[in-house]
Write an enzyme that holds these catalytic residues in place. Structure first.
Site, mmCIF file in Angstrom:
data_model
loop_
_atom_site.group_PDB
_atom_site.id
_atom_site.type_symbol
_atom_site.label_atom_id
_atom_site.label_comp_id
_atom_site.label_asym_id
_atom_site.label_seq_id
_atom_site.Cartn_x
_atom_site.Cartn_y
_atom_site.Cartn_z
ATOM 1 C CG HIS A 1 -1.222 4.087 -0.484
ATOM 2 N ND1 HIS A 1 -2.029 5.144 -0.817
ATOM 3 C CD2 HIS A 1 -0.219 4.601 0.270
ATOM 4 C CE1 HIS A 1 -1.549 6.252 -0.278
ATOM 5 N NE2 HIS A 1 -0.442 5.951 0.380
ATOM 6 C CE LYS B 1 -0.206 14.355 7.706
ATOM 7 N NZ LYS B 1 0.118 13.327 6.711
ATOM 8 N NE ARG C 1 6.047 8.684 -2.477
ATOM 9 C CZ ARG C 1 5.404 9.720 -2.001
ATOM 10 N NH1 ARG C 1 4.269 10.079 -2.542
ATOM 11 N NH2 ARG C 1 5.868 10.431 -1.003
ATOM 12 C CB SER D 1 -2.535 10.818 -0.900
ATOM 13 O OG SER D 1 -2.551 9.419 -0.754
#
Length: 166
Positions: A17, A41, A90, A128
């Site tokens: 990030h 979430k 990514r 994460s």
């Protein structure tokens, strides 16, 4: 003034990030980093904790503003008068989802465009989720997050462990 929006859960913020934030800050006059308050979430850190961690990790980047939002990203972009969304990629697996989101956002708000930045190869495997998993076992996360964030992770898991022992 060219402004961009980089949003995410940042639970926690990783070197991947930070790489995207730094590179976007070299391209745009201002980068607004926005922590999503997603009620669906169950994050490890509160929105306030994530905002504070991001502020600490980006404090040397004078053109970066950290905030939070809830709701649709395009609505927040419109409120902030921003027409570029920055997204990090990514791997190829990220592209399908991110392309779909970019097209949806553009359909909802045609003046918004999405710019994809590929994450540095050094951090292309970091997520994460992986960081939280390793930290939950007090594994070494120093390759994935700054020391400040690592300590926050270890402290948070220590708190959780103490609560479960009671």
């Amino acid at each position: 003034m060219a402004r961009a929006l980089y949003s995410g859960s940042f639970d926690p913020v990783t070197y991947g990030h930070i790489d995207i934030i730094k590179r976007a800050s070299n391209i745009f006059d201002q980068v607004v980093v926005a922590v999503l308050n997603n009620k669906a979430k169950n994050p490890l850190f509160s929105v306030e904790e994530r905002v504070n961690m991001l502020k600490e990790t980006t404090k040397d980047l004078k053109n970066v503003k950290v905030t939070s939002f809830s709701g649709l990203l395009v609505d927040f972009a419109k409120e902030e008068n921003i027409n570029v969304i920055v997204r990090g990629l990514r791997a190829v697996t990220d592209f399908e989802y991110e392309l779909q989101m970019a097209q949806t956002n553009h359909e909802l708000l045609p003046e918004v465009d999405t710019m994809f930045l590929t994450t540095s190869i050094l951090y292309s495997y970091v997520s994460s989720t992986i960081v939280r998993e390793v930290a939950s076992y007090h594994g070494d996360v120093s390759h994935f997050v700054p020391e400040y964030i690592a300590q926050k992770l270890y402290n948070k898991y220590d708190e959780i462990q103490k609560m479960h022992k009671v």
